[in-house]
Design a protein around this motif. Structure first.
Motif, PDB file in Angstrom:
ATOM      1  N   ARG A 191       0.833  -1.205   0.000  1.00 58.73           N
ATOM      2  CA  ARG A 191       0.000   0.000   0.000  1.00 58.73           C
ATOM      3  C   ARG A 191       0.868   1.255   0.000  1.00 58.73           C
ATOM      4  N   HIS A 192       1.954   1.258   0.777  1.00 59.21           N
ATOM      5  CA  HIS A 192       2.868   2.399   0.773  1.00 59.21           C
ATOM      6  C   HIS A 192       3.390   2.674  -0.634  1.00 59.21           C
ATOM      7  N   VAL A 193       3.884   1.632  -1.307  1.00 63.59           N
ATOM      8  CA  VAL A 193       4.458   1.814  -2.640  1.00 63.59           C
ATOM      9  C   VAL A 193       3.400   2.315  -3.612  1.00 63.59           C
ATOM     10  N   LEU A 194       2.250   1.670  -3.611  1.00 65.40           N
ATOM     11  CA  LEU A 194       1.195   2.036  -4.552  1.00 65.40           C
ATOM     12  C   LEU A 194       0.774   3.494  -4.387  1.00 65.40           C
ATOM     13  N   LEU A 195       0.565   3.924  -3.148  1.00 62.44           N
ATOM     14  CA  LEU A 195       0.055   5.271  -2.923  1.00 62.44           C
ATOM     15  C   LEU A 195       1.141   6.323  -3.088  1.00 62.44           C
ATOM     16  N   LEU A 196       2.393   5.983  -2.819  1.00 58.28           N
ATOM     17  CA  LEU A 196       3.470   6.934  -3.107  1.00 58.28           C
ATOM     18  C   LEU A 196       3.601   7.161  -4.615  1.00 58.28           C
ATOM     19  N   VAL A 197       3.481   6.096  -5.388  1.00 55.73           N
ATOM     20  CA  VAL A 197       3.559   6.246  -6.839  1.00 55.73           C
ATOM     21  C   VAL A 197       2.355   7.005  -7.371  1.00 55.73           C
ATOM     22  N   VAL A 247      10.398  -2.096  -5.185  1.00 55.20           N
ATOM     23  CA  VAL A 247       9.346  -1.137  -5.531  1.00 55.20           C
ATOM     24  C   VAL A 247       8.539  -1.666  -6.710  1.00 55.20           C
ATOM     25  N   ARG A 248       9.240  -2.112  -7.749  1.00 54.99           N
ATOM     26  CA  ARG A 248       8.552  -2.604  -8.949  1.00 54.99           C
ATOM     27  C   ARG A 248       7.699  -3.829  -8.653  1.00 54.99           C
ATOM     28  N   SER A 249       8.236  -4.779  -7.890  1.00 61.06           N
ATOM     29  CA  SER A 249       7.480  -5.998  -7.624  1.00 61.06           C
ATOM     30  C   SER A 249       6.263  -5.716  -6.751  1.00 61.06           C
ATOM     31  N   ARG A 250       6.428  -4.842  -5.743  1.00 59.20           N
ATOM     32  CA  ARG A 250       5.284  -4.490  -4.904  1.00 59.20           C
ATOM     33  C   ARG A 250       4.227  -3.737  -5.715  1.00 59.20           C
ATOM     34  N   LEU A 251       4.686  -2.833  -6.570  1.00 57.78           N
ATOM     35  CA  LEU A 251       3.748  -2.055  -7.367  1.00 57.78           C
ATOM     36  C   LEU A 251       2.984  -2.946  -8.334  1.00 57.78           C
ATOM     37  N   ASN A 252       3.684  -3.852  -8.999  1.00 55.99           N
ATOM     38  CA  ASN A 252       3.016  -4.751  -9.945  1.00 55.99           C
ATOM     39  C   ASN A 252       1.989  -5.629  -9.235  1.00 55.99           C
TER      40      ASN A 252
END
Length: 206
Positions: free
Chosen positions: A146-152, A173-178
């Motif tokens: 959730r941190h990664v998604l919302l920061l992006v 970051v990429r793996s969490r975002l995907n």
């Protein structure tokens, strides 16, 4: 948005100088607040609501001021550092965030959602069902995802800067975002995600 050059970017390039100078002249640190407080407040308000954002924004800059002697002066832009502090403080309120998201997923309305629309006209193009589905998906994400998604989605940070903010590798970051985007795309189902004005990056291609 990510990696873009905007009117404030040039000022960010000398954040490190401001921090360095503030070690001898503490009052100069106020310039960092002037540059970045509004963005940090917007980000936190979208996650926890305006009342919590007031306190967390203040705490973010107080923590940053106290830790400024440890700042990596090779990083000219301090915004990722500040977002990282804010995200850590938000993380301490994760139960409240998840509770609000689950309320939104059940009812289609929650006061925290008011922070998700910076313009009241946005509500005319926000699909209530999609917002509820997105809220449910966000609540189900792990805190890290959730941190990664919302920061992006909600900050002016690129992947490298998100990695700096959270002290994780870019690959993470990429793996969490995907992973998070897959869950969100699944959650919105047949609803056109473009109707949800505040979540464009969440359902974009990775």
């Amino acid at each position: 948005m990510n990696g873009s050059v905007n009117g404030s970017h040039g000022r960010r390039d000398d954040d490190a100088r401001v921090i360095a100078d503030s070690l001898e002249q503490p009052e100069l640190f106020g310039e960092l607040y002037n540059r970045h407080a509004a963005a940090i407040h917007r980000y936190v308000a979208r996650r926890l609501g305006t009342d919590a954002a007031d306190d967390i924004t203040a705490d973010t800059f107080l923590s940053a001021f106290r830790a400024r002697s440890r700042y990596d002066l090779t990083r000219p832009n301090a915004q990722p550092w500040l977002y990282g502090i804010a995200a850590n403080l938000v993380g301490k309120q994760r139960r409240a965030e998840v509770r609000a998201l689950r309320a939104l997923s059940r009812t289609g309305h929650d006061p925290v959602a008011d922070g998700w629309t910076t313009d009241r006209s946005d509500s005319r193009v926000t699909a209530q069902a999609a917002q509820a589905s997105l809220a449910r998906a966000l609540a189900d994400l792990s805190p890290g995802d959730r941190h990664v998604l919302l920061l992006v989605a909600w900050s002016d940070l690129n992947y490298q800067e998100v990695a700096e903010a959270l002290s994780i590798p870019v690959g993470t970051v990429r793996s969490r975002l995907n992973r998070a985007r897959r869950k969100v795309r699944h959650a919105v189902g047949g609803v056109d995600p473009r109707l949800v004005r505040e979540f464009p990056e969440m359902v974009g291609s990775g």
